[in-house]
Each structure stands twice: as C-alpha cells, then as structure tokens.
Design an enzyme around this catalytic site. Sequence first.
Site, PDB file in Angstrom:
ATOM      1  N   GLN A   1      74.649   0.363  -2.017  1.00 42.43           N
ATOM      2  CA  GLN A   1      73.621  -0.689  -2.054  1.00 42.43           C
ATOM      3  C   GLN A   1      72.738  -0.547  -0.815  1.00 42.43           C
ATOM      4  O   GLN A   1      72.726  -1.395   0.064  1.00 42.43           O
ATOM      5  CB  GLN A   1      74.292  -2.065  -2.109  1.00 42.43           C
ATOM      6  CG  GLN A   1      75.176  -2.253  -3.337  1.00 42.43           C
ATOM      7  CD  GLN A   1      75.806  -3.629  -3.375  1.00 42.43           C
ATOM      8  OE1 GLN A   1      75.131  -4.641  -3.220  1.00 42.43           O
ATOM      9  NE2 GLN A   1      77.114  -3.681  -3.583  1.00 42.43           N
TER      10      GLN A   1
ATOM     11  N   HIS B   1      76.625   7.706   1.836  1.00 39.61           N
ATOM     12  CA  HIS B   1      75.966   7.890   0.535  1.00 39.61           C
ATOM     13  C   HIS B   1      74.497   8.257   0.707  1.00 39.61           C
ATOM     14  O   HIS B   1      73.948   9.045  -0.067  1.00 39.61           O
ATOM     15  CB  HIS B   1      76.112   6.610  -0.294  1.00 39.61           C
ATOM     16  CG  HIS B   1      75.543   6.710  -1.665  1.00 39.61           C
ATOM     17  ND1 HIS B   1      76.040   7.579  -2.613  1.00 39.61           N
ATOM     18  CD2 HIS B   1      74.504   6.064  -2.252  1.00 39.61           C
ATOM     19  CE1 HIS B   1      75.342   7.460  -3.729  1.00 39.61           C
ATOM     20  NE2 HIS B   1      74.401   6.553  -3.536  1.00 39.61           N
TER      21      HIS B   1
ATOM     22  N   LYS C   1      70.108  13.950 -15.315  1.00 38.62           N
ATOM     23  CA  LYS C   1      70.542  12.987 -16.328  1.00 38.62           C
ATOM     24  C   LYS C   1      69.503  11.883 -16.505  1.00 38.62           C
ATOM     25  O   LYS C   1      68.829  11.484 -15.563  1.00 38.62           O
ATOM     26  CB  LYS C   1      71.899  12.387 -15.969  1.00 38.62           C
ATOM     27  CG  LYS C   1      71.987  11.598 -14.682  1.00 38.62           C
ATOM     28  CD  LYS C   1      73.374  10.997 -14.526  1.00 38.62           C
ATOM     29  CE  LYS C   1      73.504  10.194 -13.235  1.00 38.62           C
ATOM     30  NZ  LYS C   1      73.729  11.023 -12.065  1.00 38.62           N
TER      31      LYS C   1
ATOM     32  N   ARG D   1      69.074   7.996 -18.125  1.00 42.59           N
ATOM     33  CA  ARG D   1      69.819   6.817 -18.577  1.00 42.59           C
ATOM     34  C   ARG D   1      68.903   5.892 -19.384  1.00 42.59           C
ATOM     35  O   ARG D   1      67.780   5.612 -18.975  1.00 42.59           O
ATOM     36  CB  ARG D   1      70.379   6.029 -17.383  1.00 42.59           C
ATOM     37  CG  ARG D   1      71.408   6.775 -16.548  1.00 42.59           C
ATOM     38  CD  ARG D   1      71.954   5.855 -15.472  1.00 42.59           C
ATOM     39  NE  ARG D   1      72.810   6.549 -14.509  1.00 42.59           N
ATOM     40  CZ  ARG D   1      74.118   6.717 -14.653  1.00 42.59           C
ATOM     41  NH1 ARG D   1      74.720   6.251 -15.729  1.00 42.59           N
ATOM     42  NH2 ARG D   1      74.825   7.347 -13.730  1.00 42.59           N
TER      43      ARG D   1
ATOM     44  N   ALA E   1      84.326   8.630 -12.765  1.00 46.88           N
ATOM     45  CA  ALA E   1      84.329  10.043 -13.181  1.00 46.88           C
ATOM     46  C   ALA E   1      83.644  10.291 -14.521  1.00 46.88           C
ATOM     47  O   ALA E   1      83.727  11.395 -15.053  1.00 46.88           O
ATOM     48  CB  ALA E   1      85.766  10.593 -13.224  1.00 46.88           C
ATOM     49  N   GLY E   2      82.951   9.302 -15.058  1.00 46.98           N
ATOM     50  CA  GLY E   2      82.267   9.501 -16.339  1.00 46.98           C
ATOM     51  C   GLY E   2      81.174  10.540 -16.266  1.00 46.98           C
ATOM     52  O   GLY E   2      81.124  11.482 -17.063  1.00 46.98           O
TER      53      GLY E   2
END
Length: 339
Positions: free
Chosen positions: A106, A139, A204, A206, A236-237
Amino acid sequence: MPTPSEPKLISGNANMPLAKAIARRMSLHRGVNVGLVDARVERFNDGEIFVEVFENVRGEDMFIIQPTSNPANDNLMELLIMADALRRSSAARVTAVLPYFGYARQDRRTKARTPITAKMVANMLVGTGIERVLTMDLHAAQIQGFFDIPVDNLYASPVFALDIKHTFKDRMDELMIVSPDVGGVARARELAKRINSPLSIVDKRREKPGEIAEMTVIGDVKGKICLIVDDICDTAGTLCKAAEVLLENGAKEVHSYISHGVMSGPAVERVTNSVMKSLVITDSIQPTAEVKNAANIRIVPTAPVFAQAILNIWNGTSVSSLFEQDTLGPIYDGMYAGS
C-alpha cells in the site's frame, strides 16, 4: 553513556528462528557469544501486548529483529512496543531489522479515498524512537523516502544469483529470467545482469482485482529454463498461472525465486500441484510446517547477510558492499562454495 562494546539483538515472536540464526552467525564473525537479549513479549487475556526486558540496555546499540508478517498487526505492535521499552531504558540507538516490511504493497493511492499505509507505518516507526531501519527487498524502493531516518534496503538477488549459479552451473546458457509483470522488470533485470541471462516478461491484464483475464509472454522462451523472479508470493495464483503460460510458449522448465514467501490461503497447495519444478523463497518470513514439507519449495537462509549488515551498521562500514558477489560470496561459502 558508556561506549557500546557489542551490538545487542532482541526479537519479538514474528520469526524467532531467524533471530537466533542471525545471533549464531554474528557469534561466528565476532568470535564471541552474541545472544538475544533476555526479554518476554506476552499478551494479556484481552490481547494487549506486554514487553519486559530483563537485561541492562543503557547505552547499548540495540537491533530489534521483527518482520511485520502475518499476523501483521500483532507483529507491528510488538515491534513498536519493544522500541518504546528500549528507548525508555536509555538504549543509545534502536535499529529495526525488518526482514519483511508489511504494508509495503500500500505504497500509493490506486483509487480515490484509499490510504498510503506504508507511509503511515513509517511515521509510526519513526515516532516510536527507532533511528534506523534495515530491511530486505522493499516492494517499492521509493518507500525508503517515506522515512526521515536512514534505511538500508538489502537485496535478495545477490543471494539468489549464488544459488542459481550453484543449482544450474551446467545449464547457465539455457536460463531465461522472467518478470511476472511489467512492474517487476527492474528487479528481474538486476538479477539477469548478475547471471548474464536474457530477460522476458509475462504481461497480465485484469478485468477486475484478483481475476486475471489474459497473460502474454513478451520474449522468446522456447527451449529455455525460465526463472520467475518477484518480491512477494502471497496466494501464488499469478505465479502458477505464469508458469503454465511459459510452458505453453515452449519453455523447457519453470522455476521461481521469490524474496518473501507470504504463502497465505491456498498458496502451498497451488505450488505443490503446479507445473513449476521448484519455488525458492527466503526465510524473511518464518515458514510454516506446510511450507517446509512441500516437495518443490526450497528455503534460502538470510541470516548470513543480515548478520553481516548488522555488524557493518554497528562498526560504521559499508552496507552496500553486500550487494556485490565478491563480498557476499565468502559469507555464503559453506553453501555455495565455488559458485
């Protein structure tokens, strides 16, 4: 105040095995016994956290080892209360060693009326009297700017490079580093440079949060051993889906190197049943029994690099030297001799 004779370590309940391993490594480096300061971190019946330090810490250089992993709120409060206890006990300096910095995802406002929680947590740490932060693979690197105190951000990629050169020493020319999204390209590129391998990207798209509509491979992975590189593996998707897409595009094998194994929900089951040959994570977050028992999950220790970083901070020498293989290699020589 007296001059600190040795760095002093203290740990909460978030990752006691890592804290003890860091103390053991520092004992080897120093040639003297470096143990954890005797303390108790307990809870009242209503869940309130209570900290009591049993040793004198007046004038000492204190390092609190406490990742803010699951349960993130409890572990964060433990860290803050330990820091307050040390400051009120006249410690000369308090450094927070955060192998995993929770709430780092965040780090910006992605929608209207949402918080920047990483900044709020940084303010809480500074406000408690913590004077320095040592962490690994934030991150987003700009989170260092959220703090008004020095932040040393270590990288897992030099350790991963040693592991890759040891594990794939006879197949280095077949390797391809893969970023699982466009946002992680800089991290993947840095590791690719270290092992002199090409880089590919899985892009990817979404339709809605948590649901991946389409994945596209940018780069030729045909006949390659693909190593997916990322900082966090949560459920882990995305990771398992990316592995499938890479194999569909002609990859020979797929392995993953992830800095922080959050491994929540169905993550272990997904990885175990996935097409990935192996998932390599660090012990920045204490692995569960399920993670340890998974056949295709391997854990790389971070105690050697954290122990050396703590010693470098304590004696005023370079921490960034640990980013280089020539410095890091000897620290891990027992594991990766000759890599």
